[in-house]
Each structure stands twice: as C-alpha cells, then as structure tokens.
Design an enzyme around this catalytic site. Structure first.
Site, PDB file in Angstrom:
ATOM      1  N   TYR A 108       3.842  -4.770  -0.514  1.00  0.00           N
ATOM      2  CA  TYR A 108       3.645  -4.313  -1.574  1.00  0.00           C
ATOM      3  C   TYR A 108       4.910  -2.928  -2.298  1.00  0.00           C
ATOM      4  CZ  TYR A 108      -1.197  -4.928  -0.867  1.00  0.00           C
ATOM      5  OH  TYR A 108      -2.984  -5.381  -0.731  1.00  0.00           O
ATOM      6  N   HIS A 146      -1.593  -9.070   7.404  1.00  0.00           N
ATOM      7  CA  HIS A 146      -2.289  -8.786   5.918  1.00  0.00           C
ATOM      8  C   HIS A 146      -2.424 -10.115   6.075  1.00  0.00           C
ATOM      9  CE1 HIS A 146      -0.346  -7.192   1.488  1.00  0.00           C
ATOM     10  NE2 HIS A 146      -1.788  -8.626   1.778  1.00  0.00           N
TER      11      HIS A 146
END
Ligand code: NAP
Length: 252
Positions: free
Chosen positions: A27, A85
């Site tokens: 991110y 992830h």
C-alpha cells in the site's frame, strides 16, 4: 490512502476509538500509519496492527527484508499480525511458513496468517504444514458469496477478516440496503457492515477517509437487524467481486 491523507485518516480513526489498523507493504503507507500511531498517544498494547508481505517477496530472505522494512516504517518493534498478502504461483509454502514461524518465535509478530487463500491453499497450510494461522483475510460483503470458504474456516475455527466490506462503496447505492437502513434510521453502509459483523467468526476492515464515515461505521455496531432484514440481504445477488488476483488459483 497514502501520505498526509492517510496519516490524517488514521489519526482521526484512532481518536474516534478505532484500534485495529490494516496496512501492507504494497500500500506504500506504512510510514504514514507509523507517524499517525506515534502521534496518537494510544498505548501500543491497545492497538492491533496488521501488515502484509507482497507476493513478490515470498522467498525467506525477501520476507525477512520486507518485514524489517515494514517494522521500521511503522516505527514499531513488533506487529500483531503478519499476513501473506496474496498467493503466488511458484511460492514455497513450507519455506514461507518456516520463516513466519521464526518471526513469531522471535516475538516480532504476535500472530501469522494469510490473505486471498482459497480452500485448496488453506488445506495445504492448515492440514499439511499445520501452521497456526490467525485468519484468512478475503473479500467478503453482502454482495459476495463466500459460503464454501466460510464453511472450511469455521470447521477449523479460523476467523475470516472481511476486506472490501462495503464492496468498495457500492453498498451505498443498493436500494434494498437503503430501505432497511431507512427503517432503522441508518445508512445502507451501516446495514451492510452490521450484517457482516453478525456472521460468526467474521471481522471487518472498512476503509473510510472521512471522519463522518469513520464514525458511522463504528455506530453500525449499535444497529440491530431483524429477520426480515436478514432475509432480504440473503436474497441479494452475491456475485459482485471487487478484487480478483489474476495469478491466484480458482476461488471455488
Ligand atoms: N488483502 C487484500 O488483498 C486486500 C484487498 C483490498 C482491500 N484490503 C483492505 O481492506 C480495506 C477496505 O477495502 P476497500 O477500501 O477496498 O473497500 P471498502 O472498505 O469496502 O470501501 C471503501 C469505500 O467505501 C466508502 N465508505 C466508507 N465508509 C462509508 C460509509 N459509512 N458510507 C458511505 N461510504 C463509505 C469509502 O469512502 P471514503 O474513503 O471517501 O470515506 C471508500 O470509498 C482496505 O483499506 C485494505 O486495508 C485488503
């Protein structure tokens, strides 16, 4: 969200009472999250911070470097949960979990887990590697069926952390949810969140940049749905997936 906007949103959320923060190296906002945590004055022990290793960094050395970089940016000496992830095609799951076990044993993460794993991958992790995973973080909301995954997770007592719990904001324009909301003096988004949080073993991580939305999402915890509401929500089409990792194995 990144930079000052992310920092401001996290500071606002912490001031309102949020204590669960979900971030990821991918991110590009762990530095902003770290700055917000440092400025908040909230005791570290009262916070639950999750971060994640990206699928390109799943070799053992790469996990270590990614983890060190994440902690540094977050300005923390440990995280509460460290997740894989997304799966990657050629990942070596036993090697990945050996590395994650070590990070846990060293006290640098309190728990380990996965995100975007389907039932087949979960079986490898849970039944072959016997990894004590704290959750599977996947997309889940009123517009997406996750029955098969939820049945497997429930059988193994593994929580599901629902990302995109508002279907990336799409729930707001759903007339069924809006009508249920009107009945209770609530918004469609609050109805969608309340429904999710009523599911056994489900946590939710809504993203909201605006303070009013952050407060509204917390207030969703006070909403009580009735059987007619639940029936109407169950009947909504459940085929709207917002995120689909192209390289991941089939979802069924
Ligand atoms: N593991 C993964 O692969 C993965 C993938 C995707 C997402 N995630 C995680 O899940 C989190 C949430 O997912 P997401 O951001 O994609 O989708 P989401 O939480 O379903 O939706 C976010 C959108 O809903 C809006 N919103 C929030 N609260 C609202 C309210 N009360 N009323 C009306 N609109 C509202 C937000 O607007 P404003 O921001 O303008 O307030 C934003 O546009 C992410 O932040 C991330 O941490 C994980």
């Amino acid at each position: 969200m990144q930079g000052d906007a992310c920092r401001a949103a996290v500071e606002s959320a912490l001031a309102l009472g949020y204590r669960h923060i979900d971030t990821a190296e991918m991110y590009g906002n762990e530095d902003a999250v770290g700055a917000a945590i440092a400025a908040s004055g909230v005791a570290r022990g009262d916070l639950h911070v999750t971060t994640k290793v990206w699928h390109e960094n799943l070799a053992p050395d790469a996990i270590r470097s990614a983890f060190d970089a994440s902690l540094k940016k977050l300005r923390l000496d440990h995280v509460d949960l460290y997740l894989v992830h997304w799966p990657s095609k050629n990942m070596n799951l036993p090697a990945i979990f050996e590395t994650l076990f070590k990070l846990k044993a060293e006290g640098r993460t309190r728990a380990i887990g996965v995100a975007n794993f389907n039932v087949a991958l979960l079986k490898t992790v849970v039944e072959e590697i016997r990894a004590p995973i704290a959750c599977n973080q996947v997309e889940f909301h009123v517009m997406l069926d996750q029955t098969k995954l939820r049945q497997y997770l429930a059988a193994k007592s593994i929580p599901l952390v629902a990302y995109c719990p508002l279907a990336q904001g799409k729930v707001s324009s759903d007339e069924t949810l809006a009508a249920i909301g009107r009945k209770h003096g609530a918004s469609a988004a609050q109805v969608a969140l309340r429904w999710l949080l009523e599911r056994d073993g489900v946590a939710a991580i809504p993203k909201a940049s605006r303070r009013e939305s952050q407060q509204a999402n917390l207030d969703a915890l006070k909403l009580t749905l009735d059987d007619a509401d639940r029936k109407a929500i169950t009947a909504l089409p459940k085929d709207k997936r917002c995120v689909n990792p192209g390289f991941a194995p089939a979802w069924d």
